[in-house]
Write an enzyme that holds these catalytic residues in place. Structure first.
Site, PDB file in Angstrom:
ATOM      1  N   ASN A 217       1.431  -7.330  -3.197  1.00 25.33           N
ATOM      2  CA  ASN A 217       1.836  -6.027  -3.737  1.00 25.33           C
ATOM      3  C   ASN A 217       3.341  -5.845  -3.677  1.00 25.33           C
ATOM      4  O   ASN A 217       3.968  -5.360  -4.627  1.00 25.33           O
ATOM      5  CB  ASN A 217       1.149  -4.902  -2.957  1.00 25.33           C
ATOM      6  CG  ASN A 217      -0.165  -4.472  -3.577  1.00 25.33           C
ATOM      7  OD1 ASN A 217      -0.414  -4.704  -4.749  1.00 25.33           O
ATOM      8  ND2 ASN A 217      -1.013  -3.853  -2.781  1.00 25.33           N
ATOM      9  N   GLU A 252      -8.025  -3.671   0.239  1.00 28.16           N
ATOM     10  CA  GLU A 252      -8.368  -4.981  -0.315  1.00 28.16           C
ATOM     11  C   GLU A 252      -9.632  -5.549   0.323  1.00 28.16           C
ATOM     12  O   GLU A 252      -9.871  -6.765   0.278  1.00 28.16           O
ATOM     13  CB  GLU A 252      -7.204  -5.962  -0.125  1.00 28.16           C
ATOM     14  CG  GLU A 252      -6.900  -6.332   1.310  1.00 28.16           C
ATOM     15  CD  GLU A 252      -5.917  -5.380   1.979  1.00 28.16           C
ATOM     16  OE1 GLU A 252      -5.198  -5.833   2.887  1.00 28.16           O
ATOM     17  OE2 GLU A 252      -5.865  -4.201   1.594  1.00 28.16           O
TER      18      GLU A 252
END
Length: 333
Positions: A217, A252
C-alpha cells in the site's frame, strides 16, 4: 328470492376483495421480516469477535469507506421502510373505504328486505326490484374499484420486496472483494462451532493474511492495494466447495470455514491456495504484481468454544508469519 341472490352476489364480490386483502397482508408481513433481517444482518450488527492483540488495525481510509457504505445501506433501508409505511397507510384507507361501502350496502339491503315484507302490490315489488338491481351495480362498481386499488398496491409491494431482498444480500457482502463481510464471518464462527460440538462433526477454519500488505500500500497506493485484495479474494473463491464460507475478516485478512473437514484436509486446501497465490501475477495498469499469503489452520474439538476455535487458527497464522511468511501452519503441521 331476490334478496338471497343479491346477498350471494355481494358475498362473492366481498370474498374476492377479502382474498386480495389476505394475500396483501401476507406480503406486508414477509417484507417487514426481510426489512428486520436486513437491519440485523448489516455489517456491525452481528456480535463482534474479539481480535487477538497482535492483529493490525484496519487502515483509517478503509474504516472511513466502511462507515460510508454502512451509512448508505442504512439510508436505503430507511427509504424502503418509509415506502412500506406509506403503502400501509394507503391500504388502511382502502380498507376503511371498503368497510364504509359495505355498511352502506348492508343498510340498503336491510331496508329493501323490510319493504319487501310489507309490499302488497306488484308495483311495490317492482320498485324494490329496481332498487336492488341498482344496488347490485353499485356493489360491483365498488368491488372493481377496490380490486384495481389492491392490484396497484400489490405491484408496489412486490417491487419493494425485490428491493429489500437485494439490500439484505448486499448487507452481507464485502463491497470491495465480493466475499462475505465480517458479519458473515462472526455468524459462521458461532454456527459452525456450535454444530461441530453438538454433532461431533469437525469444522476447519483457515485464517489468511496477505504478506507485507502495508508495504505494498505504501509503495503503490491504496487503489492498487484494493485491486490486489480483490484478486486474492477471487482466487480464494475458486477453490471453495458449495458448503464452504469465505469472508473478509478485516484489512488484508480472510477466513474460510470448511464444515465436515478435518485439519489435514483443510491444510491441503490451504497449501493449494498458498501456491496458487504465489504463482499468480496480478495485472494492474501497466504493472504485474505478485504477493504471498500466510495461513493458519484449526479444527473444532468437542467442548471447544467459538473464541478458542478462532484463537487456535489465529495463533497458527501468527506462527506462520513469525517463521518467515508464505507458509501454512497448524497444530502438528
Amino acid at each position: 328470492m331476490h334478496v338471497a341472490s343479491v346477498r350471494a352476489n355481494r358475498l362473492h364480490g366481498v370474498g374476492i376483495v377479502g382474498l386480495h386483502m389476505v394475500y396483501l397482508i401476507g406480503g406486508i408481513i414477509a417484507v417487514a421480516l426481510l426489512l428486520i433481517g436486513a437491519l440485523f444482518l448489516r455489517p456491525g450488527a452481528a456480535a463482534a469477535t474479539e481480535a487477538p492483540p497482535h492483529r493490525r488495525k484496519i487502515d483509517r481510509e478503509e474504516e472511513s469507506q466502511a462507515a460510508e457504505d454502512a451509512a448508505r445501506r442504512e439510508a436505503e433501508l430507511q427509504e424502503a421502510a418509509n415506502r412500506i409505511r406509506d403503502i400501509l397507510d394507503q391500504l388502511d384507507e382502502v380498507m376503511s373505504a371498503s368497510s364504509a361501502r359495505s355498511d352502506s350496502t348492508e343498510s340498503t339491503l336491510a331496508g329493501a328486505q323490510e319493504r319487501l315484507r310489507k309490499a302488497d302490490t306488484s308495483a311495490s315489488l317492482e320498485a324494490i326490484r329496481e332498487m336492488l338491481l341498482s344496488e347490485i351495480d353499485h356493489v360491483l362498481d365498488n368491488n372493481r374499484e377496490l380490486a384495481n386499488e389492491l392490484r396497484a398496491s400489490r405491484k408496489i409491494m412486490r417491487d419493494q420486496h425485490d428491493r429489500l431482498d437485494s439490500f439484505r444480500i448486499a448487507a452481507r457482502i464485502d463491497p470491495l472483494t465480493g466475499v462475505g463481510n465480517r458479519a458473515v464471518f462472526d455468524e459462521a464462527l458461532k454456527r459452525f462451532a456450535g454444530v461441530a460440538d453438538a454433532a461431533r462433526q469437525p469444522t476447519s477454519l483457515i485464517m489468511i493474511d496477505i504478506d507485507h500488505f502495508k508495504k505494498l500500500n505504501d509503495q503503490y497506493g491504496h487503489q492498487v492495494g484494493d485491486r490486489v485484495l480483490s484478486g486474492v479474494a477471487r482466487l480464494l473463491k475458486t477453490r471453495m466447495r458449495g458448503r464452504d464460507v469465505v469472508s473478509r475478516y478485516g484489512g488484508e485478512e480472510f477466513g474460510i470455514f470448511m464444515p465436515e473437514t478435518v485439519l489435514a484436509e483443510a491444510a491441503r486446501v490451504a497449501e493449494d491456495l498458498r501456491a496458487k497465490v504465489e504463482c499468480t501475477r496480478f495485472a494492474i495498469d501497466d504493472m504485474k504484481l505478485s504477493v504471498t499469503i500466510s495461513l493458519g489452520v484449526s479444527q473444532t474439538l468437542p467442548g471447544m468454544s467459538a473464541t478458542a476455535f478462532l484463537k487456535q487458527a489465529d495463533d497458527q497464522l501468527y506462527r506462520a508469519k513469525q517463521e518467515g511468511r508464505n507458509r501454512v501452519r497448524g497444530y502438528g503441521i
